[in-house]
Design a protein around this motif. Structure first.
Motif, PDB file in Angstrom:
ATOM      1  N   UNK A  87       0.815  -1.211   0.000  1.00 20.54           N
ATOM      2  CA  UNK A  87       0.000   0.000   0.000  1.00 20.54           C
ATOM      3  C   UNK A  87       0.854   1.269   0.000  1.00 20.54           C
ATOM      4  N   UNK A  88       2.005   1.232   0.646  1.00 21.02           N
ATOM      5  CA  UNK A  88       2.896   2.396   0.590  1.00 21.02           C
ATOM      6  C   UNK A  88       3.371   2.653  -0.825  1.00 21.02           C
ATOM      7  N   UNK A  89       3.573   1.598  -1.592  1.00 23.68           N
ATOM      8  CA  UNK A  89       4.008   1.753  -2.979  1.00 23.68           C
ATOM      9  C   UNK A  89       2.986   2.500  -3.821  1.00 23.68           C
ATOM     10  N   UNK A  90       1.742   2.511  -3.373  1.00 22.63           N
ATOM     11  CA  UNK A  90       0.683   3.213  -4.096  1.00 22.63           C
ATOM     12  C   UNK A  90       0.325   4.540  -3.440  1.00 22.63           C
ATOM     13  N   UNK A  91       1.156   4.992  -2.503  1.00 21.28           N
ATOM     14  CA  UNK A  91       0.976   6.321  -1.919  1.00 21.28           C
ATOM     15  C   UNK A  91       0.188   6.376  -0.641  1.00 21.28           C
ATOM     16  N   UNK A  92      -0.235   5.224  -0.109  1.00 19.56           N
ATOM     17  CA  UNK A  92      -0.983   5.224   1.147  1.00 19.56           C
ATOM     18  C   UNK A  92      -0.044   5.414   2.330  1.00 19.56           C
ATOM     19  N   UNK A  93      -0.555   5.996   3.398  1.00 15.31           N
ATOM     20  CA  UNK A  93       0.172   6.103   4.663  1.00 15.31           C
ATOM     21  C   UNK A  93      -0.164   4.851   5.469  1.00 15.31           C
ATOM     22  N   UNK A  94       0.459   3.720   5.090  1.00 15.96           N
ATOM     23  CA  UNK A  94       0.115   2.424   5.665  1.00 15.96           C
ATOM     24  C   UNK A  94       0.935   2.146   6.910  1.00 15.96           C
TER      25      UNK A  94
END
Length: 329
Positions: free
Chosen positions: A180-187
């Protein structure tokens, strides 16, 4: 289901020394007559259902299930708590144990096993490695609990890659965080028990989780949207204190060994109807269930493939052999 006798297994297990980096757990060692089976998940969730079924099937062995992280013990701490005799039996979400061994992350690798049939094949390939990894933690594998498909709960609809950017989302393991971080989320990875506080204080926008049972009831109070991304079908693991197993008499041993097989078989049967029942309950409680857009699913799968490749590199030959056996089955 072929497996070594629980008693034979218990005789081979080392009595694990407490890790020096972790503070002592508060719960005292149980007395010999106490068989507490603990999980961090609430009553009604699949792992809790597994412990309840085990307790019923194992009579005359008196097992008492306890839910909602008794004494504050969550999945990552559960093997140590059982190895120390704090509980006779523990349940842990496998991904929460990923720092102990890469194999524990296997069942929650993104888009690797996304149907019940695939999840069963993956478990068959991985079971010996799960048992061996738990042995190094000083506990003996009992049964494995399947989870319904993982989706994304959120305050607002998430149906496109753009909706993930900046989203403050809880994940349940390191590969989910990386994906999810790879897609810009603050996971951020956190235990299920920690989720409630983040939802209540507004520090979380979304949760990566299934819509299952008691776990779902904790989420729909704050997150009225569920996107069916079909991310994974992970497992939880139930395991026992080997000292307790070794102390069983013949009748108790036979009862527990039969109960383990019966419990796991029953959980897979339950899974066949669980997702539909979960979704009906979610809709009754105001949850909107959405399908991801093709663009969102494509982006998630691409990011997930990178996470799987990173896991394979970390897991080495042993991990590669499990994946090869799974893909060949």
């Amino acid at each position: 289901m072929r497996r070594r006798s629980l008693i034979a297994l218990a005789a081979t297990l080392p009595m694990a020394a407490p890790a020096q980096t972790m503070p002592p757990l508060a719960t005292p060692r149980q007395g010999a007559g106490q068989w507490i089976a603990a999980t961090e998940y609430p009553a009604g969730a699949m792992p809790a259902e597994g412990l309840a079924r085990l307790a019923e099937a194992a009579l005359p062995l008196p097992i008492t299930p306890r839910f909602d992280a008794p004494d504050g013990v969550r999945s990552a701490q559960m093997p140590r708590a059982v190895a120390e005799g704090r509980f006779a039996i523990g349940d842990a979400f496998a991904g929460a144990l990923g720092e102990a061994a890469p194999v524990f992350l296997l069942s929650s690798l993104p888009f690797l096993a996304t149907s019940a049939a695939e999840a069963r094949k993956l478990l068959a390939a991985a079971r010996p490695a799960y048992a061996a990894a738990l042995e190094t933690l000083g506990v003996a594998l009992l049964h494995c609990t399947p989870w319904p498909p993982t989706g994304l709960w959120s305050r607002n609809p998430v149906t496109s890659p753009e909706d993930l950017r900046g989203l403050r989302v809880r994940t349940y393991d390191s590969t989910g965080t990386e994906t999810l971080k790879a897609l810009g989320a603050a996971a951020e990875r956190m235990s299920f028990q920690a989720v409630a506080a983040g939802l209540a204080n507004g520090s979380l926008d979304a949760v990566l989780s299934s819509g299952d049972g008691g776990a779902g009831r904790r989420l729909w109070e704050h997150l009225p949207h569920f996107c069916e991304i079909g991310y994974a079908m992970p497992v939880s693991l139930a395991f026992a204190d080997p000292a307790r197993l070794a102390a069983l008499d013949e009748a108790q041993r036979a009862a527990l060994e039969a109960a383990v097989v019966r419990t796991e078989a029953g959980l897979w049967t339950l899974l066949e109807t669980r997702n539909a029942a979960n979704q009906a309950r979610m809709r009754q409680n105001g949850v909107t269930i959405e399908a991801p857009s093709p663009a969102l699913l494509s982006a998630l799968k691409a990011a997930g493939a990178t996470a799987v490749a990173a896991w394979e590199a970390k897991a080495g030959t042993a991990g590669g052999e499990i994946l090869a056996a799974y893909r060949a089955a």
